[in-house]
Design an enzyme around this catalytic site. Structure first.
Site, PDB file in Angstrom:
ATOM      1  CG  ASP A 215      -2.054  -0.863   1.215  1.00 47.78           C
ATOM      2  OD1 ASP A 215      -2.448  -1.282   0.119  1.00 47.78           O
ATOM      3  OD2 ASP A 215      -2.617  -1.152   2.297  1.00 47.78           O
TER       4      ASP A 215
ATOM      5  NE  ARG B 279      -4.407  -1.560  -4.517  1.00 44.23           N
ATOM      6  CZ  ARG B 279      -4.112  -1.814  -3.235  1.00 44.23           C
ATOM      7  NH1 ARG B 279      -3.750  -0.838  -2.420  1.00 44.23           N
ATOM      8  NH2 ARG B 279      -4.150  -3.043  -2.787  1.00 44.23           N
TER       9      ARG B 279
END
Ligand code: FAD
Length: 311
Positions: free
Chosen positions: A130, A182
């Site tokens: 992340d 992502r």
């Protein structure tokens, strides 16, 4: 103004201690967080998989300040990967490097995340790093490229945020080295010197980066609930002849479930980010900051439930 307030509240641990003991607040959290344990999170994943939606699991918790906590988090992820494999679920994991000890030392952080990646390789699955606030962007990308990607090219990927002015350059680099990305808009409070203050610039950068990643990147994850952008992705894929198995859409647990299911019915790949764990407070506040109307929505649904119970 409300957005800034929610982001400010997200750092107040004292308030978290208060709300964690509050039943009503915990019910708020249940909309966006899949409980506090691995078991509750896997129940949520099973329900998603039954709808042909894959998942990425995130143990909530950031900014770990003690080495033993960071080691325990790494061990938790290893157990989680074992449980996912043992139960035959279609899910990978998302990890924050600060939870692996990035604020303590790079050596500790690399040691911890390497353990997780080794287990991911054993189970032939994937670990997404992340992306946190801008204080970590450069460090995270550097650590990824210099220490992790070379060793685990198939098992690890990054997140890039379109609100950051640097992101088109980071996308170009990700395409050069062919790592998995992502793409999201970004969830933290950032200064205008490094991030676009206007939504239209964030969106335009998202679309430009998305097009490049779809054409030249390696299996990008398009993380957004923005219907206009999702439409543009579909149209671009049609025009360029990019098949549905070369990218996936990603959304957050509890957000736009209708759209998640619609995309699956249309044959697109959909992965849902499933957060769980006791440290749900900063995560929940960031979701409220994105859409303050959620507060009214959740209050209304809880009141409706309470009212129905009394009748
Ligand atoms: C799978 C996934 C992983 C992510 N990982 C990261 C990460 O690593 N780092 C990071 O900084 N950010 C991450 N994010 C958060 C992201 O950066 C945005 O803050 C968030 O997705 C909202 O942006 P949006 O693209 O949906 O567009 P927006 O323009 O914010 O929203 C578009 C529309 O989506 C709906 N919507 C958006 N958010 C919500 C919400 N909370 N509740 C209800 N409806 C909503 C609304 O209808 C809104 O009009 C992630 C998001 C997803 C989906």
């Amino acid at each position: 103004m409300l957005r800034q307030t929610f982001l400010w509240l997200s750092h107040r641990q004292g308030i978290f201690r208060f709300v964690r003991n509050n039943r009503l607040a915990r019910r708020f959290a249940n909309r966006f967080v899949a409980g506090e344990t691995i078991d509750s999170a896997l129940v949520a994943v099973r329900a998603l998989n039954a709808k042909r939606i894959t998942a990425t699991l995130d143990l909530l918790g950031e900014s770990v300040s003690r080495a033993d906590e960071a080691r325990a988090t790494a061990a938790h992820y290893v157990e989680l990967l074992d449980r996912i494999a043992a139960e035959g679920l279609d899910a990978n994991v998302s990890v924050k490097l600060t939870a692996m000890g990035q604020d303590i030392s790079d050596t500790l952080c690399i040691e911890n995340i390497t353990q997780v990646l080794e287990r991911a390789r054993q189970h032939r699955t994937f670990v997404r790093l992340d992306m946190e606030g801008s204080a970590y962007t450069e460090r995270t990308l550097q650590l990824f490229e210099e220490h992790l990607f070379a060793r685990f090219p198939e098992e690890v990927g990054i997140v890039l945020q379109s609100y950051l002015r640097r992101t088109p350059a980071d996308v170009a680099n990700a395409i050069d080295i062919q790592c998995r990305v992502r793409l999201c808009k970004g969830a933290y409070k950032e200064p205008a010197t490094i991030a676009f203050p206007e939504k239209r610039d964030v969106d335009a950068t998202y679309v430009a980066c998305m097009h490049r990643l779809m054409s030249e990147g390696k299996y990008p994850g398009l993380a957004t609930h923005d219907e206009a952008i999702i439409e543009q992705a579909k149209q671009y894929a049609r025009e360029q002849g990019i098949s549905q198995d070369r990218y996936e859409f990603q959304m957050l647990y509890g957000v736009r479930r209708d759209l998640q299911e619609l995309l699956v019915r249309e044959g697109y790949r959909m992965r849902v980010y499933v957060p769980y764990g006791t440290q749900w407070y900063p995560y929940l506040l960031r979701r409220l900051a994105e859409r303050p109307a959620n507060l009214a929505f959740m209050t209304a649904s809880i009141m409706k439930e309470q009212f129905a119970k009394r009748r």
